[in-house]
Design an enzyme around this catalytic site. Structure first.
Site, mmCIF file in Angstrom:
data_model
loop_
_atom_site.group_PDB
_atom_site.id
_atom_site.type_symbol
_atom_site.label_atom_id
_atom_site.label_comp_id
_atom_site.label_asym_id
_atom_site.label_seq_id
_atom_site.Cartn_x
_atom_site.Cartn_y
_atom_site.Cartn_z
ATOM 1 N N ASP A 2 -34.615 -20.056 56.060
ATOM 2 C CA ASP A 2 -34.962 -19.600 54.723
ATOM 3 C C ASP A 2 -33.666 -19.159 54.041
ATOM 4 O O ASP A 2 -32.642 -18.943 54.710
ATOM 5 C CB ASP A 2 -35.952 -18.436 54.840
ATOM 6 C CG ASP A 2 -36.263 -17.790 53.517
ATOM 7 O OD1 ASP A 2 -36.533 -18.524 52.548
ATOM 8 O OD2 ASP A 2 -36.227 -16.547 53.443
ATOM 9 N N ASP A 32 -33.420 -16.741 50.700
ATOM 10 C CA ASP A 32 -33.412 -15.387 50.158
ATOM 11 C C ASP A 32 -33.748 -14.343 51.220
ATOM 12 O O ASP A 32 -34.753 -14.455 51.921
ATOM 13 C CB ASP A 32 -34.414 -15.279 49.005
ATOM 14 C CG ASP A 32 -34.042 -16.169 47.837
ATOM 15 O OD1 ASP A 32 -33.208 -15.755 47.023
ATOM 16 O OD2 ASP A 32 -34.580 -17.299 47.759
#
Length: 283
Positions: free
Chosen positions: A78, A80
């Site tokens: 991922d 963020d």
């Protein structure tokens, strides 16, 4: 019997001795100044061991066997609050004084309280209407930082032939720059619509959400003929769970409780490259 990898920012020798005794470890192998491997651990005491590690603020991982990193085929991440230190959408919203409103929706989505990620993203992006395109570059240059260990994790994984994949519910403006900066093999995210130099408050095309993330991992696994045991997936929020479910090495990084509960491994104090200590790096 298993191996137990313990990691922290700083070790107290007495703490390691205590946990080694609790685990009936056959030996202790130093992996570096902030990591040790306890050999021949009795996993029947795992609950007590985990409680002791949590109390001592140690990251722990029961690994059996310890594979070569080159045996892994995919590292999916991922963006963020995982690869980087911020939620980009929250920082973009700050440009128009809407950070608190957007961040509240972000937090609810990451905790799993908003089940429909596409809906939550649509609501947040709508609040960005009118933000100048220049604000995106300001966020990248002034606010965005790589989380500790991110660069080394990607570099070493690539050196050992692991395919790197960045899949984000965030935005291509940032993933494209990070892909180029780190040499990540593939990157996917959402595209913000921009007209006349300003954000319209809409996303172009289909939204990259939880299932899309998982689909990219599954597609790549099929292409590379990778088993679940050859996949590492790292995330922090509820929308990462379907992706993480495709990997044996599912890693919750500074993650929300719902992710901590479902991931096989967690990093709560150590940097991202602590993942490398779960593997043998020699060829």
């Amino acid at each position: 019997m298993s191996n137990l990898i313990l990691q922290a920012l700083r070790f107290e020798p007495s703490t390691i001795e205590t946990i080694a005794a609790l685990a009936n470890a056959e030996g202790v192998q130093e992996l570096g100044p902030t990591a040790v491997r306890l050999l021949g651990v009795d996993t029947s005491q795992s609950a007590e061991i985990m409680a002791a590690c949590q109390q001592a603020r140690l990251d722990y991982a029961f690994i059996d066997p310890v594979h070569l990193l080159r045996d892994m085929k995919i590292l999916a991440m991922d963006m963020d609050s995982t690869l980087i230190n911020i939620e980009c959408i929250d920082e973009i919203a700050a440009a128009v004084g809407r950070k608190a409103e957007v961040a509240a929706i972000t937090e609810a989505a990451m905790r799993g309280e908003i089940k429909d990620f596409a809906e939550s993203l649509t609501r947040r992006v709508a609040l960005l209407e009118g933000v100048p395109e220049s604000a995106l570059l300001q966020v990248y240059e002034q606010r965005l930082q790589l989380n500790a260990g991110a660069e080394r994790l990607v570099k070493v994984a690539k050196q050992h032939g692991v395919r790197t994949l960045l899949v984000s519910g965030g935005f291509t403006f940032f993933t494209q720059r990070l892909q180029e900066r780190l040499g990540i093999d593939e990157a996917y995210a959402n595209t913000l619509e921009i007209k006349d130099g300003k954000l319209t408050g809409r996303v172009q095309g289909d939204i990259v959400g939880a299932q899309t993330k998982a689909d990219h991992v599954l597609r790549l696994a099929k292409t590379l003929n990778a088993t679940k045991e050859q996949i590492i997936a790292v995330g922090d929020g509820a929308n990462d769970l379907p992706m993480m479910a495709q990997a044996y090495y599912s890693v919750a990084y500074r993650a929300k409780p719902v992710v901590q509960e479902q991931a096989r491994f967690a990093l709560n104090v150590s940097p991202l490259d602590a993942i490398l200590n779960w593997f043998r790096l020699s060829f």
